[in-house]
Design a protein around this motif. Structure first.
Motif, PDB file in Angstrom:
ATOM      1  N   ALA A 189       0.817  -1.202   0.000  1.00 43.25           N
ATOM      2  CA  ALA A 189       0.000   0.000   0.000  1.00 43.25           C
ATOM      3  C   ALA A 189       0.859   1.265   0.000  1.00 43.25           C
ATOM      4  O   ALA A 189       0.570   2.226  -0.706  1.00 43.25           O
ATOM      5  N   VAL A 190       1.951   1.251   0.792  1.00 42.05           N
ATOM      6  CA  VAL A 190       2.827   2.423   0.815  1.00 42.05           C
ATOM      7  C   VAL A 190       3.513   2.597  -0.532  1.00 42.05           C
ATOM      8  O   VAL A 190       3.539   3.686  -1.106  1.00 42.05           O
ATOM      9  N   THR A 191       4.051   1.486  -1.064  1.00 43.94           N
ATOM     10  CA  THR A 191       4.752   1.553  -2.344  1.00 43.94           C
ATOM     11  C   THR A 191       3.834   2.043  -3.456  1.00 43.94           C
ATOM     12  O   THR A 191       4.245   2.785  -4.348  1.00 43.94           O
ATOM     13  N   ALA A 192       2.590   1.586  -3.407  1.00 39.39           N
ATOM     14  CA  ALA A 192       1.654   1.948  -4.463  1.00 39.39           C
ATOM     15  C   ALA A 192       1.103   3.360  -4.287  1.00 39.39           C
ATOM     16  O   ALA A 192       0.402   3.854  -5.154  1.00 39.39           O
ATOM     17  N   GLY A 193       1.412   3.995  -3.156  1.00 37.13           N
ATOM     18  CA  GLY A 193       0.905   5.354  -2.933  1.00 37.13           C
ATOM     19  C   GLY A 193      -0.564   5.377  -2.558  1.00 37.13           C
ATOM     20  O   GLY A 193      -1.287   6.300  -2.932  1.00 37.13           O
ATOM     21  N   TRP A 194      -1.001   4.363  -1.813  1.00 32.42           N
ATOM     22  CA  TRP A 194      -2.407   4.297  -1.442  1.00 32.42           C
ATOM     23  C   TRP A 194      -2.649   4.819  -0.028  1.00 32.42           C
ATOM     24  O   TRP A 194      -3.742   4.674   0.503  1.00 32.42           O
TER      25      TRP A 194
END
Lengths: 463, 294, 297
Positions: free
Chosen positions: A133-138
């Motif tokens: 989620a962090v990597t995807a910018g969510w």
């Protein structure tokens, strides 16, 4: 959704009564005991009695009055506990909350699609794979909002009340905070005390004792121990705790694959040996559901799984062994410290949310001390020490279980767990690990070759 | 006409003299057949029977060490589900979606099937195959484009949106089954109509459609069942609207499965479907018997 | 005259086809093109801004991974065996039912139940029933004096169990269509064969079955397409295990797309599945000659 006015359902069936709430919150607020019985805490008429606990925060709860936010969550005890309390939030802040609950599988299948398409809703959601989620910018970074005294009364919110592992859990590798924990669970050994007593055995303290005890408890009818071993994501969580307690890691703190190192291999060898020599037939297809059902039916003498199961195991409607279970710390391996696995469910904010401050108010409220205490009174294992120490929670969860689980929660090493579970490629890493553990348990491969193969897949995924 | 083939032709009288062994075999044959048919019925029923017993058990009995065939039935699970009330919303949503899907799929699919079955034109078989291929794509690849499309067009979380998606999934089966029924009609039907001065559309509407009604009933039931039980698109394309499969899945929670409520809801939701099927079941089998008109 | 008749015929055909075409084109062509596009990129939901065109990279990676070939083999095996079993059972039962006289409507209703029940409830019930320790299947085996089975434990048993569940759910579909076809059959050739002294088996295989085939072909095509994409049953019962013994292509696509969020790679798997299905069904349909309209107007 009309859900928010419904009483809590499911595993935490017991209605939260006003009395148990007050027992819970008395410790926090120092308030006296009110004598009105049987009115549930989510009933609107009690709002005036309890609002002071939130309003004592030096911040403006009404600042986003009139806004509407969407909360999306998994069918989970936290949602069961928080949903009936949401009307209080609406009264306190004037913010409407639409609650959407889905089963874990449907949630994991549908939320990436929505977030990936930059949907503005849900505003607040339960985070199932933090690294992704962090990597995807969510996820919206929460640090600046927590740091702003106009938005947050940090002293009132009280960070020090969180378990140390929870504080570590919430902090991302870049030092920022993207989520807030709402539950804390630790890998816990539980055993059927009646079965132990019949054989004159005690709860095992070391891994070797665990194996000996499991083998001694095994009969034609009863398995000595059951643990998750299903392929894919099934086996990973409890097997991870074994690896950590043997001094190993799946992904080391340096970010390198460590699952093929001797410590991890020895741990998985033990995991497989336990289930092959003392487990039920068909161990290789056991997920938490099979482990828990078998234990509650009295078909299995021991298990090492989530502390959350104490609530169901103690429930006579669900469990044939209610009152017979005993809980203990993670067994140790050759003098190494026990490092049970942990898990926190967290909630975070959608960066595309329309009204971020309203969403932030909800995050603050939902994770505050009074809210946690009320949720704990319903049996929820929260992230706050104060909530664990309330008498209402002790009654729901079982006092012996509380002390064992607190020991495990405090022994856990969140950084080791995060290195694997919160890795950007976490799901791929865990998939490879889970397949490997499954192969060891079913006897298809020995621990060394299974972990070597898993390590190769992990390295290929990490790139 | 259709009724004629409905009366199946059991054990015909054989005109030749029979040996005693053959005679015995003939006498036993119906019982052997019955045995197999009921054995298969038990196979179909058993999982549903087991599910139904779970809905009447306390969870501790449902998971009991020795599976319990005899137990004190309790109705708590049904009461809990009915009292919580969500089940009626699921039921209502599913009913709307399944009925509308069936109606639209038939309205769009039958003309297509008719033309494909009765008219030769260039690309007929390619067109038919394209229709079929719409069922072939694995949903994983379709979800994101579908979702984006729905958000952009405002179809997200609306009944029309879900119905359109279900129609897209079911249209191919409607077209291909109906095509089979129309193909079995003799071409004299329309030829006679054209002689009487009917237009193409009148021949279809007034001559062929009525004859195909039983077939339509059959396809309607299949399409209804497929839509009623569709899960993935109903899940991703809605938030507030919840169909029965999506709603029931929410009883499967994190670290807990609410067996009692799940099984009770499933049994409850079987009732309307059974009623639907029961009412139409004569048409169902008759409908698949278009050859009756030969 | 002639050309105006042709025009009105063409207009009729066009009008009849237009509504379904528009809907299907809008809803399947666009997602299809987008999916093909995805499959040529490294698109990952975890890095949505780093999207880059990589040509056939995903396909090359796919074809060079043993994971893919393993999944493809299992998927084909599952589809062929499951649909084959359902075909034999469905047609056999339909044939018997055709001659049955007692309680026919009750039987028909019972046979439809597996298709009518909400799948999630049925699949979870099977998971309970398959449990080696608490499950009712092993209990029944034991009371009959048979050894308990590890239903989902070994690679072979797991696949067998999955095929059993799929067949439980979907044999009724084939049965339904076969029953309709049987009722629709022209009885005259059958009667003639019977008069010539042919036994019931010979009549069934030499006359009934060929006449039934056009109906069955449609059933086989649809069932195969759906079986090739089977998901819920496998996901709930084995999650692809033991090891990766039941990880089919669709499960692999789900893992890659939904769990790992590698949409480009997942799209490539989906496109490969689509191509396999198209080729297989083209071959089959051409062979059984199901394309041509019979009554040509």
């Amino acid at each position: 959704m009309s859900k928010s006015v419904l009483p809590p359902k499911g595993g935490l069936h017991l209605p939260i009564t006003r009395r148990s709430l007050l027992q819970a919150t008395a410790i926090l607020s120092g308030a006296g005991i009110l004598s009105v019985h049987g009115v549930p805490v989510f009933a609107s008429e009690v709002f005036d009695d309890i609002k002071g606990q939130w309003e004592s925060a030096k911040m403006d709860w009404k600042r986003q009055s009139g806004a509407t936010i969407v909360l999306n969550g998994v069918q989970h005890p936290w949602m069961d506990a928080i949903t009936p309390l949401v009307p209080h939030f609406t009264k306190l802040t004037g913010i409407e909350v639409k609650v959407q609950t889905q089963s874990e599988s449907e949630y994991i299948a549908s939320l990436p699609v929505k977030l990936g398409a930059k949907s503005a809703t849900p505003d607040v959601y339960m985070v199932w794979a933090l690294g992704q989620a962090v990597t995807a910018g969510w996820l919206e970074p929460l640090g600046p909002m927590f740091a702003d005294p106009k938005l947050t009364d940090l002293a009132w919110w009280d960070v020090d009340d969180l378990f140390p592992s929870t504080r570590a859990y919430q902090t991302w590798a870049d030092g920022n905070q993207y989520v807030v924990s709402v539950t804390a669970e630790a890998q816990t050994l539980f055993a059927n005390k009646t079965m132990l007593d019949e054989k004159g055995l005690a709860l095992p303290k070391t891994m070797d004792e665990l194996l000996a005890t499991a083998k001694a408890l095994k009969t034609d009818d009863i398995a000595g121990i059951a643990m998750r071993a299903k392929s894919g994501d099934g086996a990973t969580w409890p097997a991870g705790g074994f690896v950590f307690s043997y001094g190993g890691a799946i992904i080391g703190l340096d970010g390198k694959v460590a699952v093929d190192q001797p410590e991890a291999v020895a741990a998985i060898d033990m995991y497989g040996k336990l289930l092959r020599e003392a487990g039920p037939i068909g161990s290789g297809n056991y997920h938490w559901m099979e482990c828990l059902n078998d234990f509650m039916a009295g078909a299995v003498a021991m298990s090492s799984d989530s502390s959350n199961f104490a609530t169901d195991i103690g429930n006579k409607d669900k469990s044939a062994v209610a009152g017979q279970a005993i809980y203990g710390g993670m067994p140790t391996a050759a003098g190494k410290p026990a490092k049970p696995n942990i898990y926190n469910w967290t909630i975070g904010m959608n960066p595309n949310a329309a009204n971020k401050d309203a969403a932030f108010l909800f995050l603050l409220w939902a994770t505050s001390k009074p809210t946690a205490a009320m949720a704990a009174a319903a049996g929820l294992a929260t992230q706050r020490t104060s909530a664990w120490k309330t008498s209402a929670f002790g009654e729901r969860f079982g006092k012996q279980a509380v002390s064992a689980v607190l020991e495990n929660l405090n022994a856990a090493d969140a950084d080791l767990m995060k290195a694997t579970w919160f890795h950007a490629k976490g799901p791929q890493i865990l998939d490879a690990f889970g397949i490997g553990v499954n192969e060891v348990v079913t006897g298809a491969k020995d621990a060394q070759s299974a972990m070597t193969a898993a390590a190769e897949k992990m390295r290929a995924a990490i790139g | 006409m259709a009724e004629m083939t409905m009366t199946s032709s059991p054990d015909r009288v054989n005109l030749r003299p029979l040996s005693p062994a053959t005679r015995l075999a003939r006498a036993l044959a119906p019982w052997a057949r019955r045995l197999i048919l009921w054995a298969f019925a038990i196979w179909c029923l058993f999982p549903i029977y087991w599910l139904a017993t779970m809905s009447l058990k306390r969870q501790v009995d449902a998971m009991a060490r020795t599976p319990r065939f005899w137990f004190q039935p309790i109705w708590d699970n049904y009461l809990a589900v009915i009292k919580a009330g969500d089940i009626w919303n699921y039921f209502g949503s599913s009913l709307i979606v399944a009925l509308a899907t069936t109606a639209v799929a038939l309205a769009l699919g039958i003309p297509t099937a008719y033309v494909l079955a009765r008219y030769r034109f260039r690309g007929n078989s390619d067109f038919g195959f394209w229709i079929l291929s719409t069922r072939m794509t694995p949903p994983v690849a379709m979800l994101i484009p579908f979702f984006v499309l729905y958000v952009r067009t405002g179809l997200m979380d609306t009944y029309p949106g879900l119905v359109i998606a279900h129609v897209a999934i079911n249209l191919s089966i409607v077209v291909w089954l109906m095509k089979g029924f129309f193909e079995d009609l003799p071409s004299e039907l329309e030829e006679a109509a054209f002689m009487d001065g009917a237009t193409y559309f009148q021949a279809f509407r007034q001559i062929c459609l009525p004859v195909a009604l039983p077939g339509i009933a059959a396809v309607a039931i299949l399409s209804f069942l497929f839509s009623w039980n569709e899960f993935l698109f109903s899940l991703v394309l809605t938030n507030e609207i919840r169909t029965v499969p999506v709603g029931l899945y929410s009883f499967v929670g994190y670290q807990q499965v609410r067996w009692g409520e799940l099984s009770a809801s499933a049994v409850l939701m079987l009732v309307p479907v059974l009623a639907f099927v029961f009412i139409f079941q004569k048409q169902l089998v008759r409908g698949l018997t278009m050859g009756a008109t030969k | 005259m002639r050309s105006s008749a042709a025009r009105s015929r063409n207009r009729f055909i066009l009008l009849m086809l237009a509504p379904a075409t528009v809907l299907l084109a809008g809803l399947t062509l666009i997602p299809f093109v987008v999916s093909v596009g995805f499959s040529l990129t490294n698109y990952s939901l975890t890095a949505p801004n780093d999207i880059a065109f990589i040509g056939l990279g995903n396909y090359l990676a796919l074809f060079s991974s043993s994971e893919f070939w393993n999944a493809a083999w299992i998927t084909v095996l599952f589809t062929v065996v499951a649909v084959g079993l359902q075909l034999v059972l469905g047609v056999g039962i339909a044939a018997l039912l055709h001659h049955e006289t007692r309680a026919v409507s009750a039987l028909r209703l019972i046979y439809l139940l597996p298709m009518a029940i909400t799948p999630v409830a049925a699949v979870f019930t099977f998971r309970m029933m398959f449990n080696p320790t608490l499950g009712v299947f092993n209990y029944i085996l034991k009371t009959m004096g048979l050894p308990a089975q590890d239903w989902l434990g070994s690679p072979t048993m797991a696949l067998v169990s999955l095929i059993l569940v799929d067949s439980w759910q979907w044999t009724p579909f084939i049965l339904l269509i076969a029953a309709g076809g049987l009722a629709a059959l022209d009885e005259e050739p059958l009667e003639a064969a019977r008069m010539d002294g042919a036994g019931p088996m010979a009549i069934f295989f030499q006359h009934t079955l060929p006449m039934l085939f056009p109906y069955l072909a449609v059933a086989i095509v649809f069932r195969s397409i759906d079986a090739f994409k089977t998901f819920d049953i496998i996901f709930v019962l084995t999650n692809g295990g033991p090891g990766v013994a039941t990880r089919t292509l669709n499960l692999l696509a789900y893992k890659q797309g939904i769990e790992f969020l590698s949409m480009g790679y997942a799209a490539a798997i989906a496109i490969v599945m689509l191509i396999v299905t198209i080729v297989a069904s083209q071959l089959f349909l051409r062979r059984v000659d199901l394309f041509k309209p019979k009554a040509a107007l």
